[in-house]
Design a protein around this motif. Structure first.
Motif, PDB file in Angstrom:
ATOM      1  N   LEU A   1       0.864  -1.186   0.000  1.00 52.34           N
ATOM      2  CA  LEU A   1       0.000   0.000   0.000  1.00 52.34           C
ATOM      3  C   LEU A   1       0.894   1.226   0.000  1.00 52.34           C
ATOM      4  O   LEU A   1       1.809   1.338   0.808  1.00 52.34           O
ATOM      5  CB  LEU A   1      -0.887   0.012   1.252  1.00 52.34           C
TER       6      LEU A   1
ATOM      7  N   ARG B   1      -9.063   6.698   2.159  1.00 54.32           N
ATOM      8  CA  ARG B   1      -8.944   7.515   3.372  1.00 54.32           C
ATOM      9  C   ARG B   1      -7.488   7.840   3.671  1.00 54.32           C
ATOM     10  O   ARG B   1      -7.168   8.950   4.095  1.00 54.32           O
ATOM     11  CB  ARG B   1      -9.567   6.772   4.562  1.00 54.32           C
ATOM     12  N   ALA B   2      -6.609   6.863   3.462  1.00 51.58           N
ATOM     13  CA  ALA B   2      -5.181   7.123   3.687  1.00 51.58           C
ATOM     14  C   ALA B   2      -4.707   8.221   2.730  1.00 51.58           C
ATOM     15  O   ALA B   2      -3.988   9.139   3.121  1.00 51.58           O
ATOM     16  CB  ALA B   2      -4.373   5.845   3.482  1.00 51.58           C
TER      17      ALA B   2
ATOM     18  N   PHE C   1     -12.178   1.903   0.129  1.00 53.56           N
ATOM     19  CA  PHE C   1     -12.507   2.935   1.118  1.00 53.56           C
ATOM     20  C   PHE C   1     -11.300   3.243   2.004  1.00 53.56           C
ATOM     21  O   PHE C   1     -10.913   4.400   2.180  1.00 53.56           O
ATOM     22  CB  PHE C   1     -13.692   2.464   1.970  1.00 53.56           C
ATOM     23  N   LYS C   2     -10.696   2.192   2.527  1.00 54.66           N
ATOM     24  CA  LYS C   2      -9.562   2.390   3.448  1.00 54.66           C
ATOM     25  C   LYS C   2      -8.382   3.046   2.731  1.00 54.66           C
ATOM     26  O   LYS C   2      -7.739   3.959   3.265  1.00 54.66           O
ATOM     27  CB  LYS C   2      -9.130   1.047   4.040  1.00 54.66           C
ATOM     28  N   ILE C   3      -8.103   2.567   1.527  1.00 52.01           N
ATOM     29  CA  ILE C   3      -6.975   3.125   0.772  1.00 52.01           C
ATOM     30  C   ILE C   3      -7.224   4.608   0.499  1.00 52.01           C
ATOM     31  O   ILE C   3      -6.342   5.455   0.633  1.00 52.01           O
ATOM     32  CB  ILE C   3      -6.806   2.378  -0.571  1.00 52.01           C
TER      33      ILE C   3
END
Lengths: 452, 89
Positions: free
Chosen positions: A19, A252-253, A248-250
Motif C-alpha cells: 500500500l 482515506r489514507a 474505502f480504506k486506501i
C-alpha cells in the motif's frame, strides 16, 4: 485509538501488500507566465514552478515519515504549454520543455506533466507548433511528460490530430531508439482528457483549475488482491463488497496525506485519484486481482467482466471515502508496468484486441504497450482513432501510450527500467488502414440519446 | 499529538523495557498498551502522547528503529491520524 486488529491491518497493508501513495502532484497554473517573448515567458515559468514547489519534496518526505506510509513520487503538472507558448513568436517549443525539465530538476521531482495541447475540435498555431515539437522535446529532456487531447464526447474526434500523432509517435520512437524508444512512454494521446489527473504521463493542470493545487494519486492493487484471497468462495456481490471496503480504506489514507501535504504547503487540496496503479514488482499487479477472481490468466474470456466489476467497485468505495475524488479513479492496465500483464502477454493469453476491449470498461486505455518498430504511422493512428472512439461514444476518458520500439519485433522485449518496467512486443493487425486515416477532418460529435 | 508504536517479532525478554526506555528518555508518555503472543510471535501496540516530547519526531523514530534492529524486532512509529482515517467513518 483504532482497534488492535485495525492497526495491524494497516501495518500489514503497508509492509506486505505494498500500500502506498503513488504520487502527490502539485498542479501549477502558468497562465500568468504568458509573454510575447518566449525567453521571458520561460524565465517566468522557471521562477514560478521553483517558487511554488520549493518545499514539495521536503514536505512530502516529512509526511511519509510521520505517517509511515510511502509516497512513491512527487510530481508537478502545469497548464498545457501550447496555451502558454502560443502567444510568443517561437517556431519550436523544445526550449519550453527544457525549462520545465530544469525546474523539475531544481525542485527534485521525477516527472513534470503539461507539455500538452488540447485539440478535440481543431488546432491553434500554438497547438501545431507544440505537437511538432513533441519528438525532440521528449528526446532531449528527462522528466517532461507530454499529452494531447484529440477528441471529446462534445466535439467528436479530430482526425487530423489522430493522423499527425501517429507520425509524432514514430518520430519520438526513432529519436529515442537508443533506449528502446522510451520517449513514447512519456506521451499520451487522450480522448476526454481530465484536467485534474495526478498520474503521469498524462497529467496537466487544466485551465479551469485554481492557481495551484495539490492532487494525490493512491494505489494498492496488492491490498485488493490479498483481501480477495481471503474470500475464496465469495459470490460476485460479496467480492464487490470486499473491494469497496478495501478501496474505502486506501482512499482515506490518500485523503489524509493529500490534505496534510496541501495544508503544509499552503495550497488548496485538489482531488484524490483512487486508481489501482500497478508496478512491475510482484504483489502489485492488477492482472493478478482479475486472476484471483477465477481467471486462469488475465486476457481469457471473462476478463472484461472481471475488470468492469473491479473498476466499478473501486470507484464506489473511493467516492464514499472522500468528497474530493477526481482524476481517473479506477483500474489502470499498463502492460509493461504490471508483472501479471507481462506474463499474460508472454504466454499468449492477453492479446492487443482483448486489451482494447478491456479499455472500454476501465480507466484510461491502451497503456504502455510495446509494438513492432516497423509498425506504420497510419496503423498507430488507427489505434488512436479506435481508442478515442471508445472514449467519445461511452463518455469516458481513454488514452493511448504506445511504444513502437525501434529495431525490435514480436518475440523481443523492451526494457524501460524502474516503474515503467519491461514490455514484450505485441503483434498488431498488419492490414492497412492508411486510406481511412488519411481522409482528414473531424469525426462528428456523437448523439447522446438513443443509447443502444 | 499522538502516535502508534507497533512492535512485531519473535518473543524474547526485555521488549517492553527496551521500547519504553526510549520513550521515557524522550519524554513521550505511554497512554495505552495492548500485546499478544501467538506461537512465539510477539505483537505489541502502544498509543503514545508526544505533546511534551523533547526531541524531533524523526530522531525518536530512528532511535526506535535502531533499538528494533538490536533486539531483532520490527518497531514502527506512525502518527495516530493514519489509523483513524482508515478505520473510522
Amino acid at each position: 485509538m483504532a482497534m488492535f486488529k485495525d492497526v495491524l491491518e494497516t501495518v500489514r497493508m503497508i509492509e506486505k501488500e505494498r500500500l502506498d501513495i503513488r504520487t502527490i502532484t502539485m498542479g501549477i497554473s502558468l497562465l500568468d507566465c504568458i509573454d510575447s517573448s518566449g525567453a521571458k515567458s520561460r524565465q517566468k515559468i522557471y521562477e514560478k514552478i521553483t517558487r511554488l514547489a520549493e518545499n514539495l519534496v521536503k514536505e512530502g518526505e516529512r509526511i511519509e515519515n510521520e505517517l509511515g506510509i510511502p509516497i512513491v513520487n512527487k510530481r508537478i503538472s502545469v497548464t498545457p504549454i501550447a496555451l502558454i507558448a502560443g502567444s510568443s513568436d517561437d517556431l519550436n517549443y523544445v526550449e519550453y520543455a527544457k525549462i520545465l525539465d530544469a525546474a523539475a530538476a531544481t525542485v527534485g521531482i521525477n516527472f513534470i506533466g503539461g507539455f500538452s495541447a488540447l485539440v478535440p475540435k481543431g488546432f491553434t498555431k500554438g497547438d501545431r507548433i507544440l505537437i511538432d515539437s513533441i519528438p525532440e522535446a521528449l528526446a532531449t529532456t528527462n522528466c517532461v511528460c507530454s499529452s494531447v487531447n484529440l477528441g471529446s464526447s462534445k466535439a467528436g474526434i479530430n482526425m487530423d490530430a489522430v493522423k499527425r500523432l501517429g507520425e509524432v509517435i514514430k518520430e519520438t520512437a526513432y529519436l529515442t531508439r537508443d533506449a528502446d524508444s522510451i520517449g513514447c512512454a512519456k506521451f499520451v494521446a487522450f480522448a476526454n482528457a481530465v484536467e485534474d489527473n495526478p498520474f503521469m504521463a498524462g497529467a496537466f493542470h487544466g485551465v479551469g483549475e485554481a492557481e495551484s493545487v495539490l492532487n494525490v494519486g493512491v494505489s494498492g492493487p496488492g491490498v485488493v488482491k490479498r483481501a480477495l484471497e481471503k474470500a475464496q468462495d465469495a459470490s460476485f456481490g460479496e467480492m464487490a463488497e470486499i473491494i469497496k471496503k478495501t478501496a474505502f480504506k486506501i482512499t482515506r489514507a490518500g485523503h489524509l496525506v493529500g490534505t496534510t501535504v496541501a495544508e503544509r504547503l499552503n495550497v488548496p487540496f485538489g482531488i484524490l485519484d483512487l486508481s489501482l496503479a500497478p508496478t512491475p514488482e510482484v504483489g502489485d499487479s492488477v492482472a493478478r486481482i482479475l486472476e484471483e477472481m477465477g481467471l486462469e490468466h488475465c486476457g481469457t474470456h471473462g476478463t472484461t467482466a472481471a475488470l468492469a466489476m473491479l473498476n466499478d467497485a473501486v470507484k464506489k468505495g473511493g467516492i464514499m471515502a472522500s468528497t474530493s475524488v477526481g482524476g481517473f479513479s479506477g483500474a489502470f492496465i499498463p502492460v509493461s508496468e504490471d508483472e501479471g500483464m507481462i506474463e499474460a502477454v508472454e504466454c499468449g493469453a492477453l492479446t492487443f484486441d482483448k486489451l482494447e476491449a478491456m479499455t472500454s470498461v476501465c480507466s484510461v486505455g491502451i497503456d504502455m504497450v510495446a509494438i513492432p518498430g516497423d509498425t506504420p504511422a497510419s496503423t498507430i493512428s488507427g489505434i488512436l482513432a479506435d481508442e478515442a472512439a471508445i472514449g467519445v461514444i461511452n463518455n469516458k476518458t481513454t488514452g493511448v501510450r504506445i511504444i513502437p520500439v525501434y529495431g525490435k519485433d514480436v518475440g523481443d522485449t523492451a526494457e524501460f527500467g524502474g516503474l515503467l518496467g519491461r514490455a514484450p512486443i505485441m503483434p498488431v493487425n498488419k492490414n492497412d488502414c492508411s486510406v481511412f486515416v488519411n481522409r482528414g477532418g473531424q469525426i462528428p460529435a456523437p448523439i447522446h440519446s438513443f443509447k443502444n | 499529538m499522538r502516535a502508534v508504536v507497533t512492535v512485531i517479532g519473535k518473543d524474547r525478554t526485555g521488549i517492553i523495557y527496551n521500547v519504553s526506555k526510549i520513550l521515557a528518555e524522550n519524554d513521550v508518555n505511554i497512554e495505552d498498551i495492548s500485546q499478544t503472543v501467538m506461537h512465539d510471535f510477539f505483537t505489541m501496540i502502544m498509543l503514545v502522547d508526544m505533546t511534551n516530547m523533547s526531541v524531533d519526531f524523526n530522531v525518536l523514530k530512528s532511535a526506535l528503529e535502531k533499538a528494533g534492529e538490536t533486539i531483532g524486532m520490527s518497531i514502527r512509529i506512525q502518527h495516530e491520524d493514519l489509523f483513524n482515517a482508515m478505520h473510522t467513518i
